[in-house]
Every structure is written in C-alpha cells, then in structure tokens.
Design a protein around this motif. Structure first.
Motif, PDB file in Angstrom:
ATOM      1  N   ALA A   5       0.816  -1.024  -0.129  1.00 56.59           N
ATOM      2  CA  ALA A   5      -0.020  -0.138  -0.096  1.00 56.59           C
ATOM      3  C   ALA A   5       1.099   1.315   0.136  1.00 56.59           C
ATOM      4  N   LEU A   6       0.574   2.182  -0.814  1.00 55.51           N
ATOM      5  CA  LEU A   6       1.156   3.413  -0.784  1.00 55.51           C
ATOM      6  C   LEU A   6       0.328   4.517  -0.494  1.00 55.51           C
ATOM      7  N   HIS A   7       1.000   5.320   0.361  1.00 59.52           N
ATOM      8  CA  HIS A   7       0.371   6.505   0.925  1.00 59.52           C
ATOM      9  C   HIS A   7       1.157   7.716   0.856  1.00 59.52           C
ATOM     10  N   VAL A   8       0.545   8.687  -0.119  1.00 58.56           N
ATOM     11  CA  VAL A   8       1.337   9.980  -0.553  1.00 58.56           C
ATOM     12  C   VAL A   8       0.891  11.062   0.373  1.00 58.56           C
ATOM     13  N   GLY A  14       3.980  24.448   6.176  1.00 61.72           N
ATOM     14  CA  GLY A  14       3.623  24.834   7.447  1.00 61.72           C
ATOM     15  C   GLY A  14       2.292  24.106   8.045  1.00 61.72           C
ATOM     16  N   THR A  15       1.836  23.223   7.183  1.00 61.29           N
ATOM     17  CA  THR A  15       0.521  22.555   7.420  1.00 61.29           C
ATOM     18  C   THR A  15       0.763  21.456   8.426  1.00 61.29           C
ATOM     19  N   GLY A  16       1.786  20.977   8.667  1.00 59.61           N
ATOM     20  CA  GLY A  16       2.291  19.795   9.391  1.00 59.61           C
ATOM     21  C   GLY A  16       2.396  18.702   8.528  1.00 59.61           C
ATOM     22  N   LYS A  17       2.887  18.462   7.464  1.00 58.87           N
ATOM     23  CA  LYS A  17       2.693  17.434   6.303  1.00 58.87           C
ATOM     24  C   LYS A  17       3.772  16.257   6.881  1.00 58.87           C
ATOM     25  N   THR A  18       5.137  16.639   7.323  1.00 59.78           N
ATOM     26  CA  THR A  18       5.853  15.677   7.993  1.00 59.78           C
ATOM     27  C   THR A  18       5.276  15.027   8.856  1.00 59.78           C
ATOM     28  N   THR A  19       4.903  15.998  10.012  1.00 59.13           N
ATOM     29  CA  THR A  19       4.331  15.383  11.333  1.00 59.13           C
ATOM     30  C   THR A  19       3.036  14.244  10.765  1.00 59.13           C
ATOM     31  N   THR A  20       2.255  14.611  10.041  1.00 57.59           N
ATOM     32  CA  THR A  20       1.212  13.605   9.586  1.00 57.59           C
ATOM     33  C   THR A  20       1.732  12.305   8.838  1.00 57.59           C
ATOM     34  N   ALA A  21       2.756  12.510   8.084  1.00 59.81           N
ATOM     35  CA  ALA A  21       3.282  11.408   7.273  1.00 59.81           C
ATOM     36  C   ALA A  21       3.908  10.303   8.402  1.00 59.81           C
TER      37      ALA A  21
END
Length: 322
Positions: A5-8, A14-21
């Motif tokens: 499974a691939l989740h992009v 500034g929205t927290g992309k890395t934290t969410t990943a």
C-alpha cells in the motif's frame, strides 16, 4: 501476491505534512507489519521529528508502530538514486562515482527536473516491488508512506510520464516513468492532502484535489491539522455575540473571585477574537465538506515527541486512514 500500500502525503508548507506522514506510518504499523516512511526533499524532517540521527540513503528502523509493528525510515536524494540506477542497469559503479565528482550528476538532475522526479519515485517503485526473504512471502513492506513535495508540485511529482514526455520518448527512462505512473494510479495508492483551516491552505488543497483527479491520480483523505477546540461553551458564545456578557458583568465575577476586575475588557476582547477564529475555521470546514473528499481532523497537540505522534496516529486510525 499482495502489493504494498502506498500513501502519499502532501500539503502546503507549515500545515504539518511531515508530522502527519510519520503519524500515519505509526498508525499503519500494526502487529507484525512493516512500514517504511520516506522523504524526498532533503530536509531531514523525519529524523528531527523522531529525534534520531540524520537518515542515510538506506532503510533504518526508527520506531515501533501503534499496533507493535516496525517503522523504518529512508531519506531519498536524486544524486544517490542516479548513482544506484547507473550501477544497477549499466554497471557503472566506479564510473558513476567519477561522474559525481565532476558534477555531472548534479547537473543532470538540475537541468531536467522531470528526470529528478523519476529518480526519486523510481527508488520508491523499486522498494515497493521488493519481496520478503522468499518470493512467495509477499512484499518486504506492508505499506510505504511518502513525505512528498508540497501540494503545488504534487501532481507533477507523481505524474512522471507526462513530465518526461518531451525528454524521453523511448528507452529505460521512459519505461521507468511509465511503470512508476502505473503504480501511482493503482488501487494500492492514495494521495492524502494535509491542510489547516485557513483560506490559502484550504484553497490550495481544493485546487490540488482537482489537479490530481484531472491527472487520474487517486485522492485519499484530506487531513485537517492543528484544529483548535472551542474554549467557551455555546451559552457563553451566545452571550458574547448578543452583548449580554459585558465588561461590567465580567468585572463583577472577577471581583467576587478575588481577581483584578481591570482585566475584564481584555478577557472580553480575547473571547470575541476566539469566536472569530472559530467562525473562520467553520467556514473553511464547510468549503472542504462541499468537495466531498473524506476528511479527518487532528487537534493541536502539546508535544510532537513519540507520545504525541502516537496520539495523532490513533486519530488517523479512527479516521480510517490506517
């Protein structure tokens, strides 16, 4: 055999992309499952978030997931990917490193951004196709999470066939880009967009969703991050809006509690400002709801250490992302 499974994960800065990943990787790591989270922008954001040493160009175990599985991490850079590509397909081990010393590789990946994206996504493609110790044991990783480029560039990053069309009509680069695009458009892939409830990020998210759909790329969830909870009750909010709760009333309560009544005006101004921010959040939430893309909300957390990330991971699982 099952596929990885691939989740992009993408989003405005500034929205927290890395934290969410990272939180999503922790959520996906169920018992016995292996998840890889990788970054492609050279920021070492994953390492900083997990408080580990800078990630090399190799997979490294970094955490235990929400369900007890393993989370691995990888930092992918185009230069290392190209050297690996040259060695794998053309056996240019030493020669490739010589090209690197002369700056040829840096020149090639800078002059042709589409090729750079093929190299970055190509590494992910290679990992997704790897099998376990035996060919019949399934993929090496149950899921891969990509901390991807921002929303404004995500369609070009994933739609690599279109990006290299003018550079390579045939040959290995073209074949590689076509295979990558097929993977990115498969049922095993989902693109999640991270936003906050502010006008510019929400509009960029809606534009990104439209572009992804137009390119035939699969949209997953919108992750609404850093949501601030209401600090006053509905009754108090109504009193503030109707003017029933005024400075005199607040001062009286403060005096009765032995507090300084002179701060009543400042408290009222803060309360009204909070209501305005809540109204703005709701207006942006309504815009996202009108798009009909599934959403999951994440609150502001007091800390972004492993404990805080696991808290967010639990919410992502509840929101059906994992």
């Amino acid at each position: 055999m099952s596929s990885t499974a691939l989740h992009v994960v993408t989003g405005k800065g500034g929205t927290g992309k890395t934290t969410t990943a990272v939180a999503l990787a922790l959520a996906l790591a169920d018992r016995g499952q292996r998840v890889l989270v990788c970054e492609v922008e050279g920021r070492q954001g994953i390492a900083q978030l997990l408080d580990v040493a800078p990630l090399p160009y190799e997979e490294r175990r970094v955490a235990t997931g929400l369900g007890g599985g393993e989370v691995f991490a990888l930092a992918i850079d185009a230069e290392s990917a190209l050297l690996e590509y040259l060695d794998m397909f053309y056996r240019l081990g030493r020669a490739g490193k010589a090209l690197d010393r002369f700056g040829v590789i840096d020149f090639a990946t800078t002059i042709a951004p589409g090729v750079r994206d093929v190299l970055l996504t190509g590494k992910i493609y290679e990992i997704a196709r790897r099998r376990g110790q035996h060919q019949d044991t399934g993929p090496l990783y149950d899921a891969i999470v990509i901390d991807a480029p921002p929303t404004g560039r995500i369609t070009r990053f994933l739609n690599v066939s279109a990006e290299v069309a003018g550079l390579a009509k045939v040959g290995p680069i073209r074949r590689q880009s076509d295979a990558i695009t097929e993977m990115m458009r498969s049922e095993a892939t989902r693109v999640h967009l991270v936003t906050v409830l502010e006008e510019m990020p929400v509009q960029e998210t809606l534009d990104g969703i439209a572009e992804l759909h137009a390119a035939g790329l699969p949209v997953g969830h919108v992750v609404v991050n850093l949501v601030r909870a209401a600090l006053v009750s509905d009754e108090t909010a109504a009193a503030l809006e109707d003017g029933i709760l005024d400075a005199a009333a607040v001062a009286g309560v403060l005096t009765g509690a032995g507090l300084d009544p002179d701060v009543a005006a400042a408290l009222l101004a803060g309360g009204r400002g909070h209501l305005e921010r809540q109204a703005l959040q709701q207006s942006q939430r309504d815009l996202l709801a009108a798009d009909a893309t599934p959403t999951v909300e994440l609150p502001v957390v007091e800390r972004t250490d492993l404990g805080g990330l696991l808290e967010l991971a639990g919410l992502l699982r509840e929101g059906s992302l994992a």
